[in-house]
Enzyme design. Structure first.
Site, PDB file in Angstrom:
ATOM      1  N   ARG A 178       1.417   3.381  12.489  1.00 39.09           N
ATOM      2  CA  ARG A 178       2.608   4.002  12.569  1.00 39.09           C
ATOM      3  C   ARG A 178       3.518   3.042  13.260  1.00 39.09           C
ATOM      4  O   ARG A 178       3.066   2.184  14.044  1.00 39.09           O
ATOM      5  CB  ARG A 178       2.488   5.149  13.131  1.00 39.09           C
ATOM      6  CG  ARG A 178       1.683   6.139  12.389  1.00 39.09           C
ATOM      7  CD  ARG A 178       1.608   7.635  12.959  1.00 39.09           C
ATOM      8  NE  ARG A 178       0.594   8.414  12.590  1.00 39.09           N
ATOM      9  CZ  ARG A 178      -0.762   8.731  12.876  1.00 39.09           C
ATOM     10  NH1 ARG A 178      -1.387   7.809  13.542  1.00 39.09           N
ATOM     11  NH2 ARG A 178      -1.423   9.439  11.990  1.00 39.09           N
ATOM     12  N   LYS A 202      -1.756   9.008  17.252  1.00 40.47           N
ATOM     13  CA  LYS A 202      -1.361  10.281  17.828  1.00 40.47           C
ATOM     14  C   LYS A 202      -2.576  11.185  18.735  1.00 40.47           C
ATOM     15  O   LYS A 202      -3.547  10.840  18.303  1.00 40.47           O
ATOM     16  CB  LYS A 202      -1.100  11.210  16.524  1.00 40.47           C
ATOM     17  CG  LYS A 202       0.312  10.909  15.784  1.00 40.47           C
ATOM     18  CD  LYS A 202       0.592  11.615  14.692  1.00 40.47           C
ATOM     19  CE  LYS A 202       1.812  11.667  14.052  1.00 40.47           C
ATOM     20  NZ  LYS A 202       2.267  12.406  12.934  1.00 40.47           N
ATOM     21  N   HIS A 276       7.934   2.721   7.714  1.00 39.57           N
ATOM     22  CA  HIS A 276       6.705   3.594   7.029  1.00 39.57           C
ATOM     23  C   HIS A 276       6.406   3.446   5.890  1.00 39.57           C
ATOM     24  O   HIS A 276       5.182   3.526   5.250  1.00 39.57           O
ATOM     25  CB  HIS A 276       7.188   5.059   7.347  1.00 39.57           C
ATOM     26  CG  HIS A 276       5.890   6.085   7.698  1.00 39.57           C
ATOM     27  ND1 HIS A 276       5.586   5.954   9.046  1.00 39.57           N
ATOM     28  CD2 HIS A 276       5.490   7.019   7.027  1.00 39.57           C
ATOM     29  CE1 HIS A 276       4.667   6.887   9.033  1.00 39.57           C
ATOM     30  NE2 HIS A 276       4.424   7.550   7.958  1.00 39.57           N
ATOM     31  N   ARG A 279       3.436   1.515   5.618  1.00 40.67           N
ATOM     32  CA  ARG A 279       2.152   2.261   5.645  1.00 40.67           C
ATOM     33  C   ARG A 279       1.924   2.792   4.422  1.00 40.67           C
ATOM     34  O   ARG A 279       0.549   2.947   3.966  1.00 40.67           O
ATOM     35  CB  ARG A 279       2.259   3.271   6.918  1.00 40.67           C
ATOM     36  CG  ARG A 279       1.213   4.260   7.072  1.00 40.67           C
ATOM     37  CD  ARG A 279       1.696   5.084   8.370  1.00 40.67           C
ATOM     38  NE  ARG A 279       0.759   6.253   8.761  1.00 40.67           N
ATOM     39  CZ  ARG A 279      -0.273   6.411   9.005  1.00 40.67           C
ATOM     40  NH1 ARG A 279      -0.857   4.988   9.599  1.00 40.67           N
ATOM     41  NH2 ARG A 279      -1.152   7.440   9.329  1.00 40.67           N
ATOM     42  N   HIS A 302      -5.668   9.667  10.167  1.00 39.69           N
ATOM     43  CA  HIS A 302      -5.248  11.119   9.790  1.00 39.69           C
ATOM     44  C   HIS A 302      -6.503  11.902  10.240  1.00 39.69           C
ATOM     45  O   HIS A 302      -7.738  11.525   9.937  1.00 39.69           O
ATOM     46  CB  HIS A 302      -5.392  11.308   8.233  1.00 39.69           C
ATOM     47  CG  HIS A 302      -3.810  10.688   7.699  1.00 39.69           C
ATOM     48  ND1 HIS A 302      -3.557  10.301   6.134  1.00 39.69           N
ATOM     49  CD2 HIS A 302      -2.804  10.383   8.087  1.00 39.69           C
ATOM     50  CE1 HIS A 302      -2.673   9.944   6.200  1.00 39.69           C
ATOM     51  NE2 HIS A 302      -1.965   9.967   7.194  1.00 39.69           N
ATOM     52  N   TYR A 311      -1.952  10.343  -1.190  1.00 41.86           N
ATOM     53  CA  TYR A 311      -1.664   8.983  -1.913  1.00 41.86           C
ATOM     54  C   TYR A 311      -2.528   8.869  -3.212  1.00 41.86           C
ATOM     55  O   TYR A 311      -2.286   7.833  -3.775  1.00 41.86           O
ATOM     56  CB  TYR A 311      -2.164   7.884  -0.758  1.00 41.86           C
ATOM     57  CG  TYR A 311      -1.500   7.886   0.464  1.00 41.86           C
ATOM     58  CD1 TYR A 311      -0.245   7.207   0.452  1.00 41.86           C
ATOM     59  CD2 TYR A 311      -1.860   8.243   1.535  1.00 41.86           C
ATOM     60  CE1 TYR A 311       0.807   7.066   1.463  1.00 41.86           C
ATOM     61  CE2 TYR A 311      -1.064   8.112   2.670  1.00 41.86           C
ATOM     62  CZ  TYR A 311       0.142   7.649   2.678  1.00 41.86           C
ATOM     63  OH  TYR A 311       0.913   7.568   3.906  1.00 41.86           O
TER      64      TYR A 311
END
Length: 330
Positions: A178, A202, A276, A279, A302, A311
């Protein structure tokens, strides 16, 4: 004796149109709705009436609508190609209208009360092709060779900027990290010998991301020339950040976005492209080449596999485009 009856029907038609005017006044006066919202709502109501009863306002029996009319309208809009967002807005308009009619005691029930709104469509992420990624990686070199860049300082400093930006694009595409993870990279998080980078994602969760050979090579060059940018700073403001700005401080996310936009222009890509997209491209290209979904989930950081599954839809759409352009009977 026919004329009075015709006059009565005409008054009924006017009254049905009057309900729309009263609803518009309600939206403006009590809900503080904008003029555009009111216009859109009235357009949606008239479309429902046209589909349900025809183009004569005298036949618009608002009180006679039932849940079958409501569902039939939904099906018709879907057949006409209405998107999820469009259908949700139209149903919202009709629900609001019938809530108003209930309040005014013009109808006995709201036929749209139990109609379920369609799920919001999740747009597929934008993805670059492999050749477009290569063009973007090549863009810093084109920028360096552009005569206009001479205004950006001494040659050595311009080389440092181009090396930094090449490494930045390579790392984004090589790891799928990210934007915040990129700007948060410190030298101690990069292992060029092992070809991995430790990423703080995150929730402050850490993960290891492999670095491809081109990314390792670009990072070596960027770190070699990094002192040209670090010398512009005062003290240790950058805290050993891998990517520095022209003043020797840590490169911000907004700056990265501007840099990517600049190089997109050099590469002949849309200037609105965000970091992004790299990514998204990273994940899609891995799946296109046979990577399993669980591995891609781990690489992206994730927490849920469902987030990664979008995806797979991107890959299917790309396959459909290839099929449509290549198959003789597509």
């Amino acid at each position: 004796m026919v004329k009075p009856r015709k006059s009565v029907e005409s008054r009924k038609g006017r009254r049905r149109e009057d309900l729309l005017r009263r609803f518009a006044d309600y939206l403006e006066g009590e809900c503080d709705a904008s003029a555009l919202t009111i216009e859109n709502y009235l357009s949606d109501l008239r479309q429902f009436a046209l589909i349900t009863w025809g183009d004569d306002p005298e036949t618009w029996a608002w009180a006679g609508a039932d849940r079958y009319n409501a569902r039939g309208f939904l099906v018709t809009i879907q057949k006409l190609g209405g998107t999820s967002a469009t259908i949700r807005r139209k149903l919202s308009a009709l629900r609001s209208f019938y809530r108003f009619l209930l309040r005014e005691r013009e109808v006995a029930e709201n036929p749209f009360a139990d109609v379920q709104l369609p799920r919001r469509e999740r747009p597929l992420p934008k993805v670059l092709s492999e050749s477009e990624v290569a063009q973007l990686i090549e863009a810093p070199r084109l920028w360096l060779e552009d005569p206009r860049t001479e205004k950006r300082g001494p040659p050595r400093r311009r080389e440092a900027i181009a090396a930094r930006d090449t490494a930045m694009i390579e790392v984004l595409y090589s790891t799928g990290m990210r934007l915040s993870e990129l700007t948060g990279l410190r030298e101690t998080m990069v292992d060029l010998i092992g070809g991995v980078v430790r990423v703080l994602g995150k929730g402050r969760k850490q993960r290891l991301c492999p670095l491809g050979t081109p990314a390792v090579r670009a990072l070596r060059e960027a770190l070699r020339l990094r002192p040209e940018l670090a010398a512009q700073g005062k003290g240790n403001r950058a805290a050993n950040a891998v990517f520095l700005n022209v003043r020797g401080g840590r490169l911000s996310g907004r700056s990265v976005e501007r840099i990517i936009s600049k190089y997109a222009q050099y590469a002949g890509l849309p200037e609105s492209m965000s970091p992004h997209v790299l990514r998204h491209s990273f994940a899609t290209h891995l799946l296109d080449r046979g990577a399993d979904l669980r591995s891609v989930q781990e690489l992206l950081g994730h927490s849920s596999l469902s987030t990664t599954q979008i995806y797979t839809h991107v890959s299917v759409e790309r396959l459909k485009k290839v099929y449509a352009s290549a198959h003789p009977r597509a």
